[in-house]
Each structure stands twice: as structure tokens, then as C-alpha cells.
Design an enzyme around this catalytic site. Structure first.
Site, PDB file in Angstrom:
ATOM      1  N   ASN A  63      33.039  37.631  39.094  1.00  0.00           N
ATOM      2  CA  ASN A  63      33.469  37.489  40.484  1.00  0.00           C
ATOM      3  C   ASN A  63      33.788  38.780  41.219  1.00  0.00           C
ATOM      4  O   ASN A  63      33.817  38.807  42.438  1.00  0.00           O
ATOM      5  CB  ASN A  63      34.645  36.502  40.576  1.00  0.00           C
ATOM      6  CG  ASN A  63      35.893  37.009  39.905  1.00  0.00           C
ATOM      7  OD1 ASN A  63      35.825  37.808  38.979  1.00  0.00           O
ATOM      8  ND2 ASN A  63      37.035  36.555  40.350  1.00  0.00           N
TER       9      ASN A  63
ATOM     10  N   CYS B 176      40.765  34.928  40.438  1.00  0.00           N
ATOM     11  CA  CYS B 176      41.813  34.558  39.486  1.00  0.00           C
ATOM     12  C   CYS B 176      43.133  34.329  40.216  1.00  0.00           C
ATOM     13  O   CYS B 176      43.941  33.503  39.809  1.00  0.00           O
ATOM     14  CB  CYS B 176      41.971  35.647  38.437  1.00  0.00           C
ATOM     15  SG  CYS B 176      42.341  37.256  39.122  1.00  0.00           S
TER      16      CYS B 176
ATOM     17  N   GLU C  76      43.050  39.944  30.981  1.00  0.00           N
ATOM     18  CA  GLU C  76      43.440  39.267  32.223  1.00  0.00           C
ATOM     19  C   GLU C  76      42.617  37.996  32.296  1.00  0.00           C
ATOM     20  O   GLU C  76      41.395  38.043  32.376  1.00  0.00           O
ATOM     21  CB  GLU C  76      43.172  40.168  33.438  1.00  0.00           C
ATOM     22  CG  GLU C  76      43.901  41.508  33.410  1.00  0.00           C
ATOM     23  CD  GLU C  76      45.415  41.418  33.467  1.00  0.00           C
ATOM     24  OE1 GLU C  76      45.960  40.312  33.673  1.00  0.00           O
ATOM     25  OE2 GLU C  76      46.073  42.457  33.278  1.00  0.00           O
TER      26      GLU C  76
END
Ligand code: NAP
Ligand code: G3H
Length: 471
Positions: free
Chosen positions: A148, A278, A244
């Protein structure tokens, strides 16, 4: 490391197709284990040379890379738009943000100092003994990035690793690997020595296990889904991990919140790039008393969002990355409908384009209450008290970020103090930037901390040289 055109495509190549129009953008190698070995070997060899470069010289290469990236903004943004379907404006801002990130990383690395510690602070030792504490690179860093932010989330691993004297083996997400290769070329053109940055392409599901368990990898810096992150963490031993992962960021709206302001923030936070972030707002937890009013404002704000294909329109809500992703989001919508959630707006699908969808009266038995959609669907969960809001927020397996909207600073701090997340935003949507702030997830949202200085610290280790004057 190359992008191939259709003419030299063969069965060892993976075709990269645009999610916007299905056009073939290029192809990348599905690398074999021996090609992976070669790349890692190169990085291992280059480490001994690269770590000896003076820091100022490594930083100069970073500055040059930032300049080159900026000079290529238009070209790289066009590729990014086509490869991952991000709108033009966001694609360009990803490039400029990344150039700023790389520059700031070089500045930060130059301002990090070691320390010296005297022995006599501890009983029985004298001043004649002291430790000189420095930071050392860890070796070969494996950087794995998601689709992304194919430029930014790649550079935010590569630049801090390199400037600290590590070499990097970079495995971009397959969708996004053309951008990843362009970024790597820019770093190399800026003056990196041979092998300091190598790129491995190929599907994570096929080559991932081999790379992450490779004995010459000294550190893994991974951003992606919790599912893959957990899988890696089970297979890797004695190698430090910085991860992450996914999130289910809550926007908590208290009864004294500035509701029009909260609605505006939440709509932008939830739906930009169709929620494929996210840090997207992934649920609203609102005090019942003000829920109806908030929904009124949300309808206005969501109604203003532009929906469509970035090839033809500047839109916030764009087609999702794949049919599979759209089917998953659609499954969450169907489940919520079946279980009695009230659809306030949206619920429309055209191929991979899903219209921004807002559900009220979402209950805990619905998948959308807990699962990360990575798509444009936002559930509202109503509660009666602040304590209930906090408990519901903390019930998630994720702990990336959260927002609290209130005009009362005492309440804001009270709630912020109790939330089990890496970052709490008071009166703002959840978001990662500015990029020198610490960025981390707790629980299933990650391990370790990113953010420019934090990333440098994570990918270096402390070394103590103890000096004994009194022999
Ligand atoms: P993903 O499917 O987990 O993929 C992430 C990366 O891992 C890709 O490069 C992928 O390669 C690779 N990979 C897949 N299987 C692997 C394996 N077995 N071993 C090693 N690597 C493997 O995630 P995504 O769909 O790209 O991104 C969306 C997810 O990332 C969401 O859950 C989102 O929340 C999370 N994310 C988190 C953050 C954060 O900072 N917290 C930021 C962005 C995204 P292939 O593409 O070849 O499969
Ligand atoms: O997708 C995850 C990114 O780290 C989010 O960054 O908050 O700047 O969109 P962002």
C-alpha cells in the site's frame, strides 16, 4: 534487478497487472533459492565495505537519493498510480514525503552520539574504568514491505538501515515490486556500492520462508499483515524483528466532542485510499447520547467523498487492490447485514470498487466489529459510558493507534492513558506522520518501534568498549 516487458516474459516471471484497468505493466522474476542466495551473499560481502564508509559519506548518498527521487516524482507517481491504484495526488505526496523522510534520516543519523559511562557509579569500581558506548550496524537487514505504500514503507526501512552502515536485502510486495525496483535503482544511482542494496522478487508465499530463515540475515524489518508477521515470528530464531502489522484503530467520540470536526476527521481517516492504510480509522466507538448527531455529520462528510477510478477522476475512494481483497470486504458487509447491522450508506459494489459503507448498531457478534477490512467499510459501535468505550477499544486483538474526540483535556488524557495502543491521537484521525514520531503497534499490531531515530536505533546495536586506565 529489472522490469521486463511482455516480449521477454516467461514462466519464471510474475506479470504485474494494474488494478485500475488490467493492463500489463511489466513482469518481475520469481527468484529461485539460488538467486536469493546470490543476492544475500552480495549484501553480506558489501557489508564489510559499506560499514567502513564515513557516516557523512553515507548521508551524502542519502541526500542524493532524495534529490533523485524528487526529480523523478512525476514518473514514479505515475507508475505508483498504475501499480497500486492510488490517486494522483496521494501518489505524488507519497514520493515527496519519502524524499523528506530520506533527508531527515541522514540528518538524524549525523546527530546521534554515543556516550561514555564511568565505572565509579557502581560500588567497588573506580573512575579509571569507563565504557565508551557506540552504535554498530547489525549486518544484513531484510526489508519486507507491503503493497500500500510501495515507495514510502520501503524507503522507511531502507534509508535508516543503510545510513547506519547495514546492507539491505529488499523484498517488495509483489504488487508494488515495479515501484520497489525503481526506488532501489534510485538508491544505487545515488552512489551505493555494489551489493549494499539488493532486491529479491517473487511471491512471499513461495520464497518467503527461505528468505526469512536464511542464515545470513541479521535483522528482519517487516511491514504487512498480522497473519504473515505471526508466521514469520514462529519460524525465525535469534534474529531481531521489527514488525508493523495490522490494526483496528478506533475513533472514540465522547459526548462533548466537536461533532462536525470529528465527523470530518473520521471520514477522511477511514476512507482515503479506500481504507487501505494500516492507520485507517476502522471503527467508531461513540457515546449513545451523541451517536445520531454524529451519524448526521458523517453522512454529509462521506457524501462529499469522490468515488471512482483514478485514471479518470481524482477520487479518495478507489478500486481495491484485487478481486480477493474486494471479496473479503464484501464478505464483511454481507455478514454485518445478515446479523442485523443498520446500513447507513454505501453497500454498493462495481467490480473491485466498493462505495464507502457506514454501518450503525454494530454488535460484538459481527465480524466487522473485530476484523481489519483494509477497505472502505466503517462500523459504529454505541456505548453508554467512557469506561465502556475504553473496554471495547481494548478488547481488540490489535493495538496500533486510536483517536479520542473530546473538548475536555482531562478526559482526553484519562482515555489516552488507558488505551492499549502504540499511539493515541487527541482530536485527530489516526495516522503515522509526521514520520519522525515513534510509530509502533502493541498486541498483534507489531513488535518494536519505527520512526526515523527509532528505526536507526532498532537497526543498530550498542557496543561497549571498556577502557581500563589503571592497569
Ligand atoms: P501481506 O500480504 O502480509 O504482505 C506483506 C509482505 O510480506 C509482502 O511483501 C509479501 O510478499 C510478503 N510475504 C507474504 N508472505 C510471506 C511469507 N510467508 N514470508 C515472508 N514474506 C511474505 O500484506 P499486504 O497485503 O501487502 O498489506 C496489507 C497489510 O499490511 C494489512 O494488514 C495492513 O494493516 C498491514 N500494514 C501494516 C502497516 C503498519 O505499519 N502497521 C503498514 C502498512 C500495511 P507478496 O506480495 O509477494 O505476497
Ligand atoms: O498503511 C500504513 C501506513 O504506515 C499508514 O501511513 O497514516 O501516513 O497513511 P499513513
Amino acid at each position: 534487478m529489472s522490469i521486463h516487458n511482455e516480449n521477454n516474459y516467461n514462466e519464471n516471471m510474475i506479470k504485474i497487472v494494474s488494478p485500475l484497468d488490467g493492463s500489463l505493466l511489466g513482469a518481475v522474476k520469481a527468484m529461485s533459492q539460488s538467486e536469493v542466495d546470490t543476492n544475500i551473499e552480495k549484501a553480506k560481502k558489501a557489508f564489510y565495505e559499506w560499514r567502513e564508509y564515513p557516516l557523512s559519506k553515507r548521508a551524502d548518498i542519502m541526500y542524493k537519493a532524495a534529490d533523485l527521487l524528487l526529480a523523478n516524482t512525476k514518473r514514479v507517481a505515475e507508475l505508483l498510480l498504475m501499480e497500486i491504484g492510488k490517486d494522483q495526488k496521494s501518489a505524488e505526496s507519497e514520493i515527496t514525503r519519502t524524499a523528506d523522510f530520506i533527508r531527515f534520516t541522514a540528518d538524524t543519523a549525523k546527530s546521534i552520539h554515543g556516550e561514555s559511562i564511568q565505572g565509579d557509579n557502581f560500588s567497588g569500581f573506580s573512575k579509571e574504568k569507563f565504557a565508551m558506548v557506540t552504535r554498530e550496524p547489525v549486518g544484513v537487514v531484510l526489508a519486507i514491505s507491503p503493497f500500500n505504500y510501495p515507495i514510502n514503507l520501503a524507503a522507511s526501512k531502507i534509508a535508516p538501515a543503510l545510513v547506519s552502515g547495514n546492507t539491505v536485502v529488499f523484498k517488495p510486495a509483489t504488487t508494488g515490486s515495479l515501484c520497489g525496483i525503481e526506488l532501489a535503482k534510485i538508491f544505487l544511482e545515488a552512489g551505493l556500492p555494489e551489493g549494499a542494496l539488493t532486491v529479491i522478487t517473487g511471491k512471499g508465499s513461495e520464497i518467503g520462508d527461505y528468505i526469512v530463515t536464511h542464515p545470513d540475515i541479521s535483522f528482519i524489518n517487516f511491514t504487512g499483515s498480522t497473519e504473515v508477521g505471526l508466521d514469520i515470528s514462529k519460524k525465525v530464531h535469534m534474529v531481531p524483528l521489527l514488525m508493523e502489522l495490522g490494526g483496528k484503530d478506533a475513533a472514540i467520540v465522547l459526548k462533548d466532542a466537536d461533532l462536525p470536526f470529528a465527523a470530518k476527521n473520521i471520514a477522511a481517516g477511514a476512507f482515503s485510499y479506500s481504507g487501505q492504510r494500516c492507520t485507517a480509522v476502522k471503527r467508531i466507538i461513540v457515546i449513545n447520547e451523541v451517536a445520531d448527531k454524529l451519524i448526521g455529520y458523517l453522512k454529509d462528510e462521506i457524501g462529499k467523498l469522490r468515488v471512482g477510478n483514478p485514471l479518470t477522476v481524482q477520487a479518495e475512494v478507489v478500486p481495491l487492490i484485487s478481486e480477493k481483497a474486494a471479496d473479503f470486504v464484501w464478505g464483511l458487509i454481507e455478514d454485518a447485514k445478515e446479523k442485523g447491522a443498520r446500513m447507513v450508506m454505501g453497500g454498493k459494489r462495481e467490480g473491485t470498487l466498493i462505495y464507502p459503507t457506514l454501518f450503525d448498531e454494530v454488535t460484538e457478534d459481527m465480524r466487522i466489529a473485530w476484523e481489519e477490512p483494509f477497505g472502505p467499510v466503517l462500523p459504529i459501535l454505541r456505548v453508554n459510558t467512557v469506561e465502556e468505550a475504553v473496554a471495547l477499544a481494548n478488547k481488540s486483538e490489535y493495538g496500533l493507534q486510536a483517536s479520542v474526540f473530546t473538548e475536555n483535556i482531562t478526559d482526553a488524557f484519562h482515555v489516552a492513558g488507558k488505551l492499549e495502543v502504540g499511539t493515541v491521537h487527541i482530536n485527530n484521525k489516526t495516522e503515522r506522520g509526521p514520520d519522525h514520531f515513534p510509530f509502533l503497534g502493541v498486541k498483534k499490531s507489531g513488535i518494536g518501534t519505527q520512526g526515523i531515530r527509532y528505526s536507526i536505533e532498532a537497526m543498530t546495536r550498542v557496543k561497549a568498549t571498556v577502557i581500563n586506565l589503571n592497569r
